[in-house]
Design a protein around this motif. Structure first.
Motif, PDB file in Angstrom:
ATOM      1  N   SER A 245      46.875  43.065  54.402  1.00 41.40           N
ATOM      2  CA  SER A 245      46.896  41.629  54.647  1.00 41.40           C
ATOM      3  C   SER A 245      45.925  40.978  53.686  1.00 41.40           C
ATOM      4  O   SER A 245      45.084  41.647  53.081  1.00 41.40           O
ATOM      5  CB  SER A 245      46.490  41.309  56.095  1.00 41.40           C
ATOM      6  N   ALA A 246      46.023  39.657  53.526  1.00 44.06           N
ATOM      7  CA  ALA A 246      45.157  38.942  52.592  1.00 44.06           C
ATOM      8  C   ALA A 246      43.695  39.067  52.993  1.00 44.06           C
ATOM      9  O   ALA A 246      42.802  39.046  52.151  1.00 44.06           O
ATOM     10  CB  ALA A 246      45.557  37.472  52.521  1.00 44.06           C
ATOM     11  N   SER A 247      43.417  39.202  54.290  1.00 41.31           N
ATOM     12  CA  SER A 247      42.042  39.293  54.763  1.00 41.31           C
ATOM     13  C   SER A 247      41.512  40.728  54.743  1.00 41.31           C
ATOM     14  O   SER A 247      40.302  40.945  54.751  1.00 41.31           O
ATOM     15  CB  SER A 247      41.931  38.736  56.187  1.00 41.31           C
ATOM     16  N   GLN A 248      42.401  41.713  54.708  1.00 45.17           N
ATOM     17  CA  GLN A 248      41.992  43.111  54.722  1.00 45.17           C
ATOM     18  C   GLN A 248      42.767  43.906  53.673  1.00 45.17           C
ATOM     19  O   GLN A 248      43.719  44.626  53.992  1.00 45.17           O
ATOM     20  CB  GLN A 248      42.202  43.721  56.109  1.00 45.17           C
ATOM     21  N   PRO A 249      42.389  43.782  52.403  1.00 41.70           N
ATOM     22  CA  PRO A 249      43.047  44.574  51.355  1.00 41.70           C
ATOM     23  C   PRO A 249      42.775  46.057  51.547  1.00 41.70           C
ATOM     24  O   PRO A 249      41.810  46.439  52.204  1.00 41.70           O
ATOM     25  CB  PRO A 249      42.398  44.049  50.066  1.00 41.70           C
ATOM     26  N   PRO A 250      43.600  46.920  50.968  1.00 39.88           N
ATOM     27  CA  PRO A 250      43.401  48.360  51.139  1.00 39.88           C
ATOM     28  C   PRO A 250      42.201  48.855  50.349  1.00 39.88           C
ATOM     29  O   PRO A 250      41.716  48.197  49.428  1.00 39.88           O
ATOM     30  CB  PRO A 250      44.708  48.943  50.594  1.00 39.88           C
ATOM     31  N   ALA A 251      41.727  50.033  50.716  1.00 40.41           N
ATOM     32  CA  ALA A 251      40.660  50.662  49.945  1.00 40.41           C
ATOM     33  C   ALA A 251      41.179  50.967  48.541  1.00 40.41           C
ATOM     34  O   ALA A 251      42.359  51.234  48.346  1.00 40.41           O
ATOM     35  CB  ALA A 251      40.206  51.940  50.645  1.00 40.41           C
ATOM     36  N   GLY A 252      40.274  50.945  47.567  1.00 39.79           N
ATOM     37  CA  GLY A 252      40.687  51.228  46.201  1.00 39.79           C
ATOM     38  C   GLY A 252      41.417  50.092  45.538  1.00 39.79           C
ATOM     39  O   GLY A 252      42.300  50.307  44.710  1.00 39.79           O
ATOM     40  N   SER A 253      41.069  48.829  45.891  1.00 39.14           N
ATOM     41  CA  SER A 253      41.668  47.666  45.235  1.00 39.14           C
ATOM     42  C   SER A 253      40.565  46.756  44.719  1.00 39.14           C
ATOM     43  O   SER A 253      39.546  46.555  45.376  1.00 39.14           O
ATOM     44  CB  SER A 253      42.574  46.894  46.208  1.00 39.14           C
ATOM     45  N   TRP A 254      40.779  46.219  43.516  1.00 37.59           N
ATOM     46  CA  TRP A 254      39.826  45.314  42.889  1.00 37.59           C
ATOM     47  C   TRP A 254      40.582  44.020  42.589  1.00 37.59           C
ATOM     48  O   TRP A 254      41.552  44.018  41.835  1.00 37.59           O
ATOM     49  CB  TRP A 254      39.259  45.950  41.624  1.00 37.59           C
ATOM     50  N   ILE A 255      40.117  42.914  43.176  1.00 39.47           N
ATOM     51  CA  ILE A 255      40.950  41.720  43.336  1.00 39.47           C
ATOM     52  C   ILE A 255      40.351  40.506  42.638  1.00 39.47           C
ATOM     53  O   ILE A 255      39.138  40.262  42.694  1.00 39.47           O
ATOM     54  CB  ILE A 255      41.126  41.411  44.845  1.00 39.47           C
ATOM     55  N   PHE A 256      41.234  39.736  42.000  1.00 40.21           N
ATOM     56  CA  PHE A 256      40.890  38.436  41.436  1.00 40.21           C
ATOM     57  C   PHE A 256      41.664  37.376  42.207  1.00 40.21           C
ATOM     58  O   PHE A 256      42.899  37.384  42.221  1.00 40.21           O
ATOM     59  CB  PHE A 256      41.245  38.393  39.951  1.00 40.21           C
ATOM     60  N   ASP A 257      40.931  36.486  42.876  1.00 40.65           N
ATOM     61  CA  ASP A 257      41.542  35.384  43.626  1.00 40.65           C
ATOM     62  C   ASP A 257      41.763  34.225  42.653  1.00 40.65           C
ATOM     63  O   ASP A 257      40.830  33.508  42.297  1.00 40.65           O
ATOM     64  CB  ASP A 257      40.625  34.961  44.775  1.00 40.65           C
ATOM     65  N   VAL A 258      42.995  34.052  42.223  1.00 41.23           N
ATOM     66  CA  VAL A 258      43.301  33.050  41.199  1.00 41.23           C
ATOM     67  C   VAL A 258      43.046  31.636  41.723  1.00 41.23           C
ATOM     68  O   VAL A 258      42.577  30.770  40.984  1.00 41.23           O
ATOM     69  CB  VAL A 258      44.760  33.182  40.723  1.00 41.23           C
ATOM     70  N   CYS A 259      43.320  31.402  42.989  1.00 44.85           N
ATOM     71  CA  CYS A 259      43.156  30.049  43.553  1.00 44.85           C
ATOM     72  C   CYS A 259      41.701  29.619  43.583  1.00 44.85           C
ATOM     73  O   CYS A 259      41.378  28.453  43.333  1.00 44.85           O
ATOM     74  CB  CYS A 259      43.754  29.980  44.960  1.00 44.85           C
ATOM     75  N   SER A 260      40.779  30.542  43.892  1.00 48.47           N
ATOM     76  CA  SER A 260      39.357  30.193  44.000  1.00 48.47           C
ATOM     77  C   SER A 260      38.539  30.572  42.784  1.00 48.47           C
ATOM     78  O   SER A 260      37.407  30.121  42.621  1.00 48.47           O
ATOM     79  CB  SER A 260      38.753  30.857  45.243  1.00 48.47           C
ATOM     80  N   GLY A 261      39.076  31.451  41.911  1.00 47.60           N
ATOM     81  CA  GLY A 261      38.333  31.897  40.730  1.00 47.60           C
ATOM     82  C   GLY A 261      37.288  32.948  41.025  1.00 47.60           C
ATOM     83  O   GLY A 261      36.428  33.229  40.185  1.00 47.60           O
ATOM     84  N   SER A 262      37.353  33.589  42.196  1.00 47.18           N
ATOM     85  CA  SER A 262      36.362  34.597  42.574  1.00 47.18           C
ATOM     86  C   SER A 262      36.985  35.992  42.509  1.00 47.18           C
ATOM     87  O   SER A 262      38.205  36.143  42.450  1.00 47.18           O
ATOM     88  CB  SER A 262      35.836  34.324  43.985  1.00 47.18           C
ATOM     89  N   ILE A 263      36.131  37.008  42.519  1.00 42.72           N
ATOM     90  CA  ILE A 263      36.584  38.391  42.550  1.00 42.72           C
ATOM     91  C   ILE A 263      36.105  39.042  43.841  1.00 42.72           C
ATOM     92  O   ILE A 263      35.079  38.659  44.399  1.00 42.72           O
ATOM     93  CB  ILE A 263      36.114  39.202  41.325  1.00 42.72           C
ATOM     94  N   GLN A 264      36.866  40.043  44.294  1.00 45.02           N
ATOM     95  CA  GLN A 264      36.560  40.710  45.558  1.00 45.02           C
ATOM     96  C   GLN A 264      36.536  42.211  45.346  1.00 45.02           C
ATOM     97  O   GLN A 264      37.461  42.789  44.806  1.00 45.02           O
ATOM     98  CB  GLN A 264      37.597  40.351  46.624  1.00 45.02           C
ATOM     99  N   TYR A 265      35.443  42.835  45.808  1.00 43.44           N
ATOM    100  CA  TYR A 265      35.260  44.271  45.682  1.00 43.44           C
ATOM    101  C   TYR A 265      35.934  45.011  46.837  1.00 43.44           C
ATOM    102  O   TYR A 265      36.238  44.415  47.866  1.00 43.44           O
ATOM    103  CB  TYR A 265      33.767  44.605  45.650  1.00 43.44           C
ATOM    104  N   PRO A 266      36.146  46.338  46.690  1.00 49.59           N
ATOM    105  CA  PRO A 266      36.723  47.103  47.797  1.00 49.59           C
ATOM    106  C   PRO A 266      35.909  47.002  49.085  1.00 49.59           C
ATOM    107  O   PRO A 266      36.450  47.136  50.175  1.00 49.59           O
ATOM    108  CB  PRO A 266      36.733  48.545  47.253  1.00 49.59           C
ATOM    109  N   SER A 267      34.604  46.755  48.960  1.00 47.51           N
ATOM    110  CA  SER A 267      33.753  46.614  50.148  1.00 47.51           C
ATOM    111  C   SER A 267      33.998  45.312  50.898  1.00 47.51           C
ATOM    112  O   SER A 267      33.556  45.147  52.032  1.00 47.51           O
ATOM    113  CB  SER A 267      32.277  46.673  49.739  1.00 47.51           C
ATOM    114  N   GLY A 268      34.700  44.360  50.265  1.00 48.26           N
ATOM    115  CA  GLY A 268      34.931  43.052  50.867  1.00 48.26           C
ATOM    116  C   GLY A 268      34.015  41.973  50.325  1.00 48.26           C
ATOM    117  O   GLY A 268      34.244  40.792  50.572  1.00 48.26           O
ATOM    118  N   ASP A 269      32.962  42.359  49.598  1.00 49.67           N
ATOM    119  CA  ASP A 269      32.052  41.374  49.011  1.00 49.67           C
ATOM    120  C   ASP A 269      32.757  40.590  47.910  1.00 49.67           C
ATOM    121  O   ASP A 269      33.605  41.136  47.184  1.00 49.67           O
ATOM    122  CB  ASP A 269      30.816  42.065  48.428  1.00 49.67           C
ATOM    123  N   THR A 270      32.417  39.307  47.773  1.00 44.50           N
ATOM    124  CA  THR A 270      33.012  38.452  46.748  1.00 44.50           C
ATOM    125  C   THR A 270      31.922  37.793  45.921  1.00 44.50           C
ATOM    126  O   THR A 270      30.769  37.676  46.358  1.00 44.50           O
ATOM    127  CB  THR A 270      33.902  37.356  47.377  1.00 44.50           C
TER     128      THR A 270
END
Length: 364
Positions: free
Chosen positions: A268-293
Motif C-alpha cells: 500500500s502507499a503507506s506501507q511499501p515492501p521491504a527492499g524498496s527505495w522510493i521517490f515521491d514525485v508529488c512532494s519531491g521527497s524520498i523514502q527509505y525502506p525504514s519508512g523515514d523520509t
C-alpha cells in the motif's frame, strides 16, 4: 590546538581514508579494507562460531554482524545505536565497535573489537589498484550531475523493444496499453440517481430523477518486466514520460523508485515492501525502506506539469538518483546495500490519480 586535540584529529579523519568491503561467504563473514593513498589491504574472516564471543552474545549469526558493520560503514561510522572507530597499528587495522542498548531509562555500551591483518600485494597488483582508483576519481571530477544523466542516456537505456510494464497488484491491476508500455489507474464508472425540483408557472413544482455517471480510480502498482543489467555498464537509466489530462491534487499519489525482487501484492502507499527505495514525485521527497523520509528535489505540485521522470543507477557504487525534466540534484538519493544484486533490482511505479498516465520512453 591542544596536544590532546592533535592526537584525536588523525583518528577522526581515518575512516574516510579507507574503502571497505563486507561480504558473506557461505558460513563466514569476510571483512576487508584498503587505504585510498597507500593501497595497503587489510582482511579478516569471522566464522559463525566466533560471532557470539566477539559481540558478547548480542549477535549470534554472521548475517547480524554483517548488517551492523554495513550500516556503520554506509553511515560513516556512526548511527543512533552504534559507532565505529578505526585504529591503524603497524600490520593491523582495528575496528572498535560500540553498540548502545537502552534498558528502560538507562543505556549500556557493549564494545566489540575486530582485527584486520595486513595482506601483502605484489607491485603489479598495487600499481593496477592505484591506476584504477585515480581513473575513477578523475571521471567523477569531470562529470557534473547533468553529465551523469546525459552520459547514462547515451550509454545505455533499459527501454528496449521487449521492455514493458507488468502488474504486481492482483486486486486492482493497472490499465496497460501501447504494448504494455503505458500505464494508468483502473477506472470504474458509477451511476448515481439525483432528485431534481423544477419550477413551472402552471403546476408549481415538479420533481424528476436524473441519472449521473461518475468515474473513480484506484491505486495501481507496476514494475518493469526486466531488472537493471548486471555491471557491464556503470551508469544505467530508465525514463518515464508523463501525460496529463488534468491537475494533480493533494490526495493524488505518484511514486517512482526501485525495488529488490518485487513481490508487492500486499503493498500500500503507506506501507511499501521491504527492499524498496522510493521517490515521491508529488512532494519531491524520498523514502527509505525504514519508512523515514527527507526532502530531495522540487515537487510535481509546485512545477504543475513535467514531461518525464528519470531513474539513474550507478552500478559500481550501488547508488540511485532521480530527475524531473532537466532539474538534477547534485546528490545521490540512495546508497543501496553492497550485497544487492543489480539484475534483481526493478524500477516500479505506484500511481493513484485519474489525471495522469505514464509511459516508458522510447529510445531516440
Amino acid at each position: 590546538m591542544s596536544v590532546e586535540e592533535e592526537e584525536k584529529q588523525p583518528e577522526e579523519c581515518l575512516f574516510s581514508s579507507y574503502r571497505f568491503n563486507v561480504r558473506l561467504v557461505q558460513s563466514k563473514l569476510v571483512l576487508g579494507a584498503q587505504h585510498h593513498r597507500t593501497k595497503q589491504v587489510y582482511r579478516t574472516e569471522i566464522d559463525q562460531d566466533a560471532v557470539s564471543n566477539i559481540t558478547q552474545g548480542i549477535c549470534d549469526k554472521c548475517e547480524q554482524l554483517f548488517d551492523l558493520l554495513q550500516d556503520l560503514i554506509d553511515n560513516e561510522g556512526k548511527t543512533k545505536t552504534a559507532s565505529l572507530q578505526l585504529v591503524d597499528e603497524q600490520n593491523k587495522l582495528i575496528f572498535n565497535v560500540t553498540l548502545i542498548i537502552v534498558f528502560g531509562q538507562t543505556s549500556r555500551e557493549f564494545p566489540m573489537k575486530l582485527e584486520l591483518e595486513t595482506v601483502e600485494l605484489d607491485d603489479v597488483t598495487r600499481l593496477e589498484s592505484i591506476i584504477n582508483d585515480q581513473t575513477e576519481q578523475i571521471e567523477q571530477l569531470q562529470l557534473s550531475p547533468h553529465d551523469r544523466f546525459d552520459r547514462a542516456l547515451k550509454l545505455i537505456s533499459l527501454a528496449k523493444e521487449d521492455f514493458h510494464f507488468r502488474n504486481v497488484s492482483s486486486s486492482d491491476p493497472a490499465a496497460l496499453s501501447d504494448n504494455d508500455r503505458t500505464m494508468r489507474c483502473p477506472t470504474f464508472k458509477r451511476h448515481e440517481h439525483h432528485d431534481l425540483a423544477n419550477h413551472t408557472l402552471s403546476f408549481g413544482i415538479t420533481k424528476s430523477t436524473q441519472m449521473i455517471e461518475t468515474s473513480t480510480g484506484k491505486q495501481a502498482i507496476v514494475t518493469t518486466n526486466q531488472g537493471f543489467f548486471p555491471k557491464t555498464k556503470r551508469y544505467q537509466l530508465v525514463r518515464f514520460e508523463l501525460h496529463f489530462s488534468g491537475p494533480i491534487n493533494e490526495r493524488d499519489t505518484f511514486l517512482v523508485g526501485v525495488v529488490s525482487e518485487p513481490d508487492t501484492k500486499e503493498w500500500s502507499a503507506s506501507q511499501p515492501p521491504a527492499g524498496s527505495w522510493i521517490f515521491d514525485v508529488c512532494s519531491g521527497s524520498i523514502q527509505y525502506p525504514s519508512g523515514d523520509t527527507r526532502p530531495y528535489t522540487c515537487s510535481l505540485r509546485k512545477l504543475n506539469k513535467i514531461r518525464y521522470v528519470d531513474i539513474l543507477l550507478d552500478t559500481q557504487h550501488n547508488r540511485v538518483a532521480f530527475r524531473l525534466d532537466d532539474l538534477t540534484e547534485d546528490q545521490w538519493a540512495f546508497c543501496l546495500p553492497k550485497q544487492i544484486q543489480i539484475e534483481q533490482l526493478f524500477p516500479f511505479i505506484l500511481l493513484n490519480t485519474m489525471n495522469l498516465s505514464v509511459s516508458i520512453a522510447q529510445n531516440e
